[in-house]
Design a protein around this motif. Sequence first.
Motif, PDB file in Angstrom:
ATOM      1  N   GLU A  11     -81.969  49.554-104.294  1.00  0.00           N
ATOM      2  CA  GLU A  11     -81.814  50.067-105.653  1.00  0.00           C
ATOM      3  C   GLU A  11     -80.631  49.413-106.355  1.00  0.00           C
ATOM      4  OE1 GLU A  11     -81.118  54.338-107.989  1.00  0.00           O
ATOM      5  OE2 GLU A  11     -81.196  54.264-105.795  1.00  0.00           O
ATOM      6  N   VAL A  12     -79.506  49.297-105.653  1.00  0.00           N
ATOM      7  CA  VAL A  12     -78.314  48.679-106.245  1.00  0.00           C
ATOM      8  C   VAL A  12     -78.558  47.206-106.545  1.00  0.00           C
ATOM      9  CG1 VAL A  12     -75.926  47.993-105.754  1.00  0.00           C
ATOM     10  CG2 VAL A  12     -76.694  50.305-105.209  1.00  0.00           C
ATOM     11  N   LEU A  13     -79.194  46.496-105.601  1.00  0.00           N
ATOM     12  CA  LEU A  13     -79.461  45.073-105.795  1.00  0.00           C
ATOM     13  C   LEU A  13     -80.410  44.852-106.967  1.00  0.00           C
ATOM     14  CD1 LEU A  13     -79.223  42.122-104.936  1.00  0.00           C
ATOM     15  CD2 LEU A  13     -81.072  42.521-103.295  1.00  0.00           C
ATOM     16  N   LYS A  14     -81.472  45.646-107.034  1.00  0.00           N
ATOM     17  CA  LYS A  14     -82.440  45.438-108.111  1.00  0.00           C
ATOM     18  C   LYS A  14     -81.832  45.760-109.465  1.00  0.00           C
ATOM     19  CE  LYS A  14     -87.319  45.737-109.095  1.00  0.00           C
ATOM     20  NZ  LYS A  14     -88.654  46.040-108.552  1.00  0.00           N
ATOM     21  N   GLN A  15     -80.974  46.785-109.521  1.00  0.00           N
ATOM     22  CA  GLN A  15     -80.305  47.110-110.778  1.00  0.00           C
ATOM     23  C   GLN A  15     -79.398  45.963-111.219  1.00  0.00           C
ATOM     24  OE1 GLN A  15     -80.616  49.633-113.029  1.00  0.00           O
ATOM     25  NE2 GLN A  15     -79.203  48.359-114.211  1.00  0.00           N
ATOM     26  N   ALA A  16     -78.628  45.403-110.280  1.00  0.00           N
ATOM     27  CA  ALA A  16     -77.761  44.273-110.600  1.00  0.00           C
ATOM     28  C   ALA A  16     -78.589  43.059-111.016  1.00  0.00           C
ATOM     29  CB  ALA A  16     -76.882  43.937-109.397  1.00  0.00           C
ATOM     30  N   PHE A  17     -79.696  42.840-110.335  1.00  0.00           N
ATOM     31  CA  PHE A  17     -80.579  41.706-110.620  1.00  0.00           C
ATOM     32  C   PHE A  17     -81.125  41.816-112.051  1.00  0.00           C
ATOM     33  CE2 PHE A  17     -84.279  38.946-110.135  1.00  0.00           C
ATOM     34  CZ  PHE A  17     -83.869  38.013-109.201  1.00  0.00           C
TER      35      PHE A  17
END
Length: 344
Positions: A11-17
């Motif tokens: 979730e954190v990675l996709k939000q940053a992406f």
Amino acid sequence: MTTAPPFNSLEVLKQAFTSGLQRLLSNPGLGSYILVHANACFDTDIYQILKRDLAHRFDNLSAYCREALSGGRELAGAEDDQLVFLKLMAIGFEGIQATEFRESGEWELQFNHVRAFRPSRMSRQPVQGISRPFDPNGFNFNKPYLRKEVLWAGELRGNEVELLYNKFPFAPLHGLLVPDRRARHPQLLSAGYHDYVWSLAEELGSGLPGLGIAYNSYGAYASVNHLHFQFYVRSSPLPIERACWHHNGGRLHYPLSCEVFSSAAAAWAHIRTLHERKTSYNLIFRPGRLYCLSRKRQGHYQHAPWTNGFAWYELAGGITTFSRSDFETLDGMAIEQEMGKLRV
């Protein structure tokens, strides 16, 4: 862009992406737009978030290109980006198709419309040996205009690391992991960086199930001679990881020699032998496991017209196609025959 590493969860990675793509879309220039659109086409969730802004930006850039060219003026930006965007203009915004997938036997095929327009750089050039010196005048990750394409930069498990967007992705959450960029290392793996990436895959994989880190050696369709790895997070294993294959304890023999290691030291001993023999190879690091495929170098065999050459994803059983007819008709036999051409 030194912030907290975005690797704690999917979730954190996709939000940053996604946030990074939104930021890039507000930048001027054709290159930023192409990167955002290509990444959005690979992920339906991201595309829905960005579609309205993408369409608006596409219209503005198209108007700029028509006005400049009608007046006999040069377009701003790199020639590669100009050519790619003019091809997108010819198709029209609604004609740019999202990436599609299907299976043929044990193989995964994707139709990647935008990647069809990717510049070849050095990936189509015949090469000799398995390394060459770093060329500061060639394409490399130190180019100032690439700074805006950095998703995250900072200290990661003891090394300075940058994660850049892949401008023409072919894997989910696809990035280019560049350790110690300023050291200007060529694309030649060392024991230290091998051990580093092995441990990185293990540590990050605990929070990111499906994480993989891949490597194309020089001569194995690495497109940049600057040390880098390819980062991705998949919801399903690559075809090479399936239990049916002999290298995973199954009964089927893979079309190409595949060595699998559960020890970083044993893996490096094998890679060092490949270096001594000047044999090119592709690697896929997974937590606690490494797939190593030795192969013929690019330019030393004639690949089929339906491919631009096999790099790590293709050798792992995922085939990128650029025309719908190839996507719909390519079968397992043709894929296996193509892999057979690469046997050392």
